[in-house]
Design a protein around this motif. Structure first.
Motif, PDB file in Angstrom:
ATOM      1  N   GLY A  93      34.013   1.780 -38.452  1.00  0.00           N
ATOM      2  CA  GLY A  93      34.651   2.565 -39.495  1.00  0.00           C
ATOM      3  C   GLY A  93      33.596   3.333 -40.264  1.00  0.00           C
ATOM      4  N   PHE A  94      34.055   4.173 -41.176  1.00  0.00           N
ATOM      5  CA  PHE A  94      33.114   4.953 -41.975  1.00  0.00           C
ATOM      6  C   PHE A  94      33.744   5.332 -43.299  1.00  0.00           C
ATOM      7  N   PHE A  95      32.881   5.735 -44.225  1.00  0.00           N
ATOM      8  CA  PHE A  95      33.357   6.353 -45.458  1.00  0.00           C
ATOM      9  C   PHE A  95      32.401   7.462 -45.849  1.00  0.00           C
ATOM     10  N   GLN A  96      32.942   8.417 -46.583  1.00  0.00           N
ATOM     11  CA  GLN A  96      32.151   9.544 -47.038  1.00  0.00           C
ATOM     12  C   GLN A  96      32.384   9.714 -48.533  1.00  0.00           C
ATOM     13  N   LEU A  97      31.298   9.761 -49.277  1.00  0.00           N
ATOM     14  CA  LEU A  97      31.340   9.899 -50.732  1.00  0.00           C
ATOM     15  C   LEU A  97      30.856  11.292 -51.105  1.00  0.00           C
ATOM     16  N   ASP A  98      31.647  11.979 -51.920  1.00  0.00           N
ATOM     17  CA  ASP A  98      31.334  13.347 -52.335  1.00  0.00           C
ATOM     18  C   ASP A  98      31.046  13.338 -53.836  1.00  0.00           C
ATOM     19  N   PHE A  99      29.788  13.554 -54.178  1.00  0.00           N
ATOM     20  CA  PHE A  99      29.340  13.548 -55.575  1.00  0.00           C
ATOM     21  C   PHE A  99      29.138  14.964 -56.113  1.00  0.00           C
ATOM     22  N   ARG A 100      29.696  15.971 -55.479  1.00  0.00           N
ATOM     23  CA  ARG A 100      29.417  17.361 -55.885  1.00  0.00           C
ATOM     24  C   ARG A 100      30.032  17.738 -57.222  1.00  0.00           C
ATOM     25  N   GLN A 101      31.079  17.065 -57.651  1.00  0.00           N
ATOM     26  CA  GLN A 101      31.696  17.365 -58.949  1.00  0.00           C
ATOM     27  C   GLN A 101      31.094  16.439 -60.000  1.00  0.00           C
ATOM     28  N   ALA A 102      30.630  16.997 -61.097  1.00  0.00           N
ATOM     29  CA  ALA A 102      29.975  16.221 -62.150  1.00  0.00           C
ATOM     30  C   ALA A 102      30.847  15.055 -62.602  1.00  0.00           C
ATOM     31  N   SER A 103      30.239  13.887 -62.726  1.00  0.00           N
ATOM     32  CA  SER A 103      30.828  12.635 -63.224  1.00  0.00           C
ATOM     33  C   SER A 103      31.928  12.053 -62.332  1.00  0.00           C
ATOM     34  N   THR A 104      32.145  12.651 -61.147  1.00  0.00           N
ATOM     35  CA  THR A 104      33.195  12.188 -60.236  1.00  0.00           C
ATOM     36  C   THR A 104      32.615  11.901 -58.859  1.00  0.00           C
ATOM     37  N   CYS A 105      33.058  10.812 -58.286  1.00  0.00           N
ATOM     38  CA  CYS A 105      32.786  10.536 -56.877  1.00  0.00           C
ATOM     39  C   CYS A 105      34.129  10.570 -56.155  1.00  0.00           C
ATOM     40  N   ASP A 106      34.252  11.462 -55.214  1.00  0.00           N
ATOM     41  CA  ASP A 106      35.459  11.539 -54.399  1.00  0.00           C
ATOM     42  C   ASP A 106      35.219  10.769 -53.108  1.00  0.00           C
ATOM     43  N   LEU A 107      36.092   9.819 -52.832  1.00  0.00           N
ATOM     44  CA  LEU A 107      36.065   9.133 -51.548  1.00  0.00           C
ATOM     45  C   LEU A 107      36.737  10.096 -50.571  1.00  0.00           C
ATOM     46  N   LYS A 124      36.892  -4.931 -47.003  1.00  0.00           N
ATOM     47  CA  LYS A 124      35.501  -5.141 -47.430  1.00  0.00           C
ATOM     48  C   LYS A 124      34.727  -3.824 -47.397  1.00  0.00           C
ATOM     49  N   LEU A 125      34.981  -3.013 -46.381  1.00  0.00           N
ATOM     50  CA  LEU A 125      34.297  -1.729 -46.302  1.00  0.00           C
ATOM     51  C   LEU A 125      34.744  -0.821 -47.444  1.00  0.00           C
ATOM     52  N   LEU A 126      36.013  -0.847 -47.788  1.00  0.00           N
ATOM     53  CA  LEU A 126      36.496  -0.039 -48.907  1.00  0.00           C
ATOM     54  C   LEU A 126      35.845  -0.490 -50.213  1.00  0.00           C
ATOM     55  N   ARG A 127      35.748  -1.785 -50.435  1.00  0.00           N
ATOM     56  CA  ARG A 127      35.101  -2.277 -51.664  1.00  0.00           C
ATOM     57  C   ARG A 127      33.615  -1.923 -51.688  1.00  0.00           C
ATOM     58  N   THR A 128      32.995  -1.888 -50.527  1.00  0.00           N
ATOM     59  CA  THR A 128      31.607  -1.442 -50.440  1.00  0.00           C
ATOM     60  C   THR A 128      31.509   0.035 -50.812  1.00  0.00           C
ATOM     61  N   ALA A 129      32.444   0.838 -50.326  1.00  0.00           N
ATOM     62  CA  ALA A 129      32.469   2.266 -50.667  1.00  0.00           C
ATOM     63  C   ALA A 129      32.622   2.446 -52.174  1.00  0.00           C
ATOM     64  N   LEU A 130      33.484   1.637 -52.780  1.00  0.00           N
ATOM     65  CA  LEU A 130      33.665   1.735 -54.238  1.00  0.00           C
ATOM     66  C   LEU A 130      32.374   1.391 -54.970  1.00  0.00           C
ATOM     67  N   ALA A 131      31.716   0.334 -54.558  1.00  0.00           N
ATOM     68  CA  ALA A 131      30.468  -0.071 -55.210  1.00  0.00           C
ATOM     69  C   ALA A 131      29.426   1.042 -55.096  1.00  0.00           C
ATOM     70  N   LYS A 132      29.320   1.658 -53.928  1.00  0.00           N
ATOM     71  CA  LYS A 132      28.349   2.735 -53.745  1.00  0.00           C
ATOM     72  C   LYS A 132      28.754   3.972 -54.546  1.00  0.00           C
ATOM     73  N   GLY A 133      30.047   4.255 -54.608  1.00  0.00           N
ATOM     74  CA  GLY A 133      30.512   5.397 -55.386  1.00  0.00           C
ATOM     75  C   GLY A 133      30.240   5.225 -56.875  1.00  0.00           C
ATOM     76  N   TRP A 134      30.586   4.063 -57.408  1.00  0.00           N
ATOM     77  CA  TRP A 134      30.371   3.811 -58.832  1.00  0.00           C
ATOM     78  C   TRP A 134      28.897   3.701 -59.174  1.00  0.00           C
ATOM     79  N   ALA A 135      28.046   3.415 -58.209  1.00  0.00           N
ATOM     80  CA  ALA A 135      26.601   3.341 -58.467  1.00  0.00           C
ATOM     81  C   ALA A 135      25.973   4.733 -58.566  1.00  0.00           C
ATOM     82  N   GLY A 136      26.736   5.767 -58.244  1.00  0.00           N
ATOM     83  CA  GLY A 136      26.215   7.130 -58.335  1.00  0.00           C
ATOM     84  C   GLY A 136      25.889   7.489 -59.772  1.00  0.00           C
ATOM     85  N   GLU A 137      24.862   8.285 -59.933  1.00  0.00           N
ATOM     86  CA  GLU A 137      24.407   8.654 -61.269  1.00  0.00           C
ATOM     87  C   GLU A 137      25.498   9.389 -62.053  1.00  0.00           C
TER      88      GLU A 137
END
Length: 186
Positions: A93-107, A124-137
């Protein structure tokens, strides 16, 4: 079981969701033998191979309709991250995180290949994606969208991990492949 034939016009509903607070729990450990790799500046063909492996049954076609240079620019943008979960030498499986919009991470994309669905990795992979998304600056919000053409449990899964619907949009599409009607709830 009769299939819904390619060429059939099919209505579907897109649900847009957001999460305004990160999860309280840390990301779960992925099952033993599952490796998570960050694909740095991947070629467009690599992203499209994953996109097809996950989305073929769900009518994922948008990226194939885009100019190849637009797809390449998207997947290689430094503010877009592609993460791939592999086991036994092949992508699960995979996930893609888009941080191009200020203060937002789009899964932007999340999914499992058909052979990995139901094996206990997806949540578990989805929760990992959330953790990585929320860890974005500076991330203060995560977004995702799904539709009734996606896996029948996708919307429920997103809501169970904390996303809340903010709007819906009704559309129609012309199926590009025969479709198992059990993948499209009535």
């Amino acid at each position: 079981m009769s299939l819904i034939k390619a060429g059939t016009e099919l209505p579907y509903r897109i649900t847009y969701l957001e999460m305004l607070d990160g999860p309280n729990d840390p990301a779960p450990l992925l099952p033993e033998g599952v490796r998570l790799d960050h694909a740095v500046r991947p070629p467009a063909w690599y992203f499209l191979a994953l996109y097809d492996a996950v989305g073929r049954a769900y009518e994922w076609q948008d990226k194939h309709r885009e100019d190849p240079e637009v797809v390449r620019a998207f997947v290689q943008d430094p503010a877009v991250e592609l993460w791939v979960a592999s086991a036994e030498g092949w992508p699960q499986g995979f996930f893609q995180l888009d941080f191009r919009q200020a203060s937002t991470c789009d899964l932007a994309y999340f999914g499992m290949v058909p052979e990995a669905v139901g094996q206990g990795l997806g949540g578990k992979l989805l929760r990992t994606a959330l953790a990585k998304g929320w860890a974005g600056e500076g991330v203060r919000r995560m977004t995702v969208n799904t539709c009734t053409l996606d896996h029948p449990r996708a919307l429920d899964l997103y809501q169970r991990v904390g996303f809340r619907p903010i709007r819906t949009e009704d559309k129609t599409c012309i199926l590009t492949r025969d479709r198992d009607p059990s993948l499209f709830p009535a």
